[in-house]
Enzyme design. Structure first.
Site, PDB file in Angstrom:
ATOM      1  N   ASP A 102     -23.507  28.304  -8.681  1.00  0.00           N
ATOM      2  CA  ASP A 102     -23.818  29.315  -9.695  1.00  0.00           C
ATOM      3  C   ASP A 102     -25.137  28.988 -10.393  1.00  0.00           C
ATOM      4  O   ASP A 102     -25.296  27.926 -10.979  1.00  0.00           O
ATOM      5  CB  ASP A 102     -22.679  29.394 -10.719  1.00  0.00           C
ATOM      6  CG  ASP A 102     -21.414  29.916 -10.078  1.00  0.00           C
ATOM      7  OD1 ASP A 102     -21.471  31.004  -9.477  1.00  0.00           O
ATOM      8  OD2 ASP A 102     -20.374  29.229 -10.155  1.00  0.00           O
ATOM      9  N   ASP A 155     -25.530  22.801  -5.952  1.00  0.00           N
ATOM     10  CA  ASP A 155     -24.689  23.545  -6.887  1.00  0.00           C
ATOM     11  C   ASP A 155     -24.712  25.007  -6.410  1.00  0.00           C
ATOM     12  O   ASP A 155     -25.549  25.372  -5.568  1.00  0.00           O
ATOM     13  CB  ASP A 155     -25.292  23.421  -8.300  1.00  0.00           C
ATOM     14  CG  ASP A 155     -24.672  24.390  -9.266  1.00  0.00           C
ATOM     15  OD1 ASP A 155     -23.432  24.425  -9.362  1.00  0.00           O
ATOM     16  OD2 ASP A 155     -25.429  25.132  -9.944  1.00  0.00           O
TER      17      ASP A 155
HETATM   18  C1  XBP Z   1     -20.417  27.321 -12.785  1.00  0.00           C
HETATM   19  C2  XBP Z   1     -19.298  27.748 -13.612  1.00  0.00           C
HETATM   20  C3  XBP Z   1     -18.312  28.681 -13.089  1.00  0.00           C
HETATM   21  C4  XBP Z   1     -18.540  30.138 -13.070  1.00  0.00           C
HETATM   22  C5  XBP Z   1     -17.212  30.850 -12.936  1.00  0.00           C
HETATM   23  O1  XBP Z   1     -20.863  26.036 -13.186  1.00  0.00           O
HETATM   24  O2  XBP Z   1     -19.132  27.305 -14.708  1.00  0.00           O
HETATM   25  O3  XBP Z   1     -17.252  28.533 -13.957  1.00  0.00           O
HETATM   26  O4  XBP Z   1     -19.185  30.541 -14.259  1.00  0.00           O
HETATM   27  O5  XBP Z   1     -16.430  30.393 -11.899  1.00  0.00           O
HETATM   28  P1  XBP Z   1     -21.758  25.137 -12.204  1.00  0.00           P
HETATM   29  P2  XBP Z   1     -14.819  30.451 -11.965  1.00  0.00           P
HETATM   30  O6  XBP Z   1     -22.830  26.033 -11.636  1.00  0.00           O
HETATM   31  O7  XBP Z   1     -22.343  24.070 -13.088  1.00  0.00           O
HETATM   32  O8  XBP Z   1     -20.836  24.573 -11.137  1.00  0.00           O
HETATM   33  O9  XBP Z   1     -14.444  31.612 -12.852  1.00  0.00           O
HETATM   34  O10 XBP Z   1     -14.375  30.646 -10.547  1.00  0.00           O
HETATM   35  O11 XBP Z   1     -14.302  29.157 -12.545  1.00  0.00           O
HETATM   36 MG    MG Z   2     -24.928  25.941 -11.869  1.00  0.00          MG
END
Ligand code: XBP
Ligand code: MG
Length: 249
Positions: free
Chosen positions: A12, A10
């Site tokens: 973020d 993953d």
């Molecule tokens: C990550 C997210 C992303 C970021 C923003 O979730 O939810 O939406 O917060 O990205 P995970 P965008 O780590 O579970 O994949 O604004 O580009 O959508």
């Molecule tokens: Mg995440």
């Protein structure tokens, strides 16, 4: 015993702590740009993280916190493009470092010919620029596939993005480990039948990680060991290929 063939990361919260001082700030800058009186403080943003995806997060904010205000999908898309621009600007000017142990695990996997892949909800440019910034231009080719954003119809917690990675890499889930940081993330990876290691952060440390093979506060390194929050680390002090292989067995 199933041999470890791939690690699926993953982004973020897992590769880097991007949410609190990255995405959140970029959303707020976009709101200002459009003269909206919306402002997401750290606590509110923690609650909003229950919804993955930036456009989806804006919609859930409108539904739950701004009843009576309506905006159409085109406006949300434009607002979100502006947010992405601010986020990329931040990556370039300030940078967001990789979390402890991420670089070391990626390097070890490459040396051992373990396949690397990305399964993320975020926009493709956000991850490609993070990788280029932190690991060099070539690094976007190290991850096959680099699956991101709107590439699948349903974002996490749906398993779609992990199914996409499995399909495109022709991997059997039994030979893969997913590394995630959140409840939504592990719902997605377990939904695709993939053994999952959780590396928590300030926003996710108290979430429910039922079903995780291991929950640690960071991947860690020899000199900077992890703290085990749940599961058996089998005597290891940080996440290594040996530990991941043991967790698959
Ligand atoms: C990550 C997210 C992303 C970021 C923003 O979730 O939810 O939406 O917060 O990205 P995970 P965008 O780590 O579970 O994949 O604004 O580009 O959508
Ligand atoms: Mg995440």
């Amino acid at each position: 015993m199933a041999a470890l063939e791939a690690i699926i990361f993953d982004v973020d919260g897992t590769l880097a702590d991007t949410e609190r001082h990255g995405h959140r700030i970029a959303f707020n800058r976009a709101f200002e740009q459009f003269n909206l009186d919306w402002s997401w403080d750290e606590t509110l943003y923690g609650a909003l993280l229950a919804t993955t995806g930036g456009k989806e997060r804006i919609k859930s904010y409108l539904r739950d916190y701004r009843s009576g205000e309506t905006v159409d999908d085109d406006f949300i898309a434009t607002l979100h493009q502006t947010k992405t621009r601010f986020y990329l600007e931040m990556l370039q000017t300030e940078g967001i470092p990789l979390r402890d142990g991420v670089r070391e695990l990626i390097t070890a996997a490459r040396e051992a010919n373990i396949l690397l892949a990305i399964a993320t909800t975020t926009t493709y440019e956000n991850i490609s620029n993070l990788l280029i910034q932190e690991l060099g231009t070539e690094s976007i080719h190290w991850f096959t596939p680099l699956a991101a954003g709107d590439i699948v119809p349903h974002k996490k917690p749906a398993p779609d993005i992990y199914h996409y990675v499995l399909e495109h890499s022709k991997l059997n889930p039994e030979h893969c480990i997913a590394i995630e940081d959140s409840y939504n993330g592990i719902q997605s990876s377990l939904g695709a039948g993939i053994t999952t290691v959780i590396t928590t952060n300030g926003y996710t440390e108290h979430e429910d990680f039922q079903g995780a093979a291991l929950v640690v506060d960071k991947l860690g390194t020899h000199d900077n060991p992890f703290r085990v929050q749940a599961g058996n680390a089998h005597g290891h002090t940080h996440v290594t290929l040996d530990l991941l292989q043991t967790l698959l067995s």
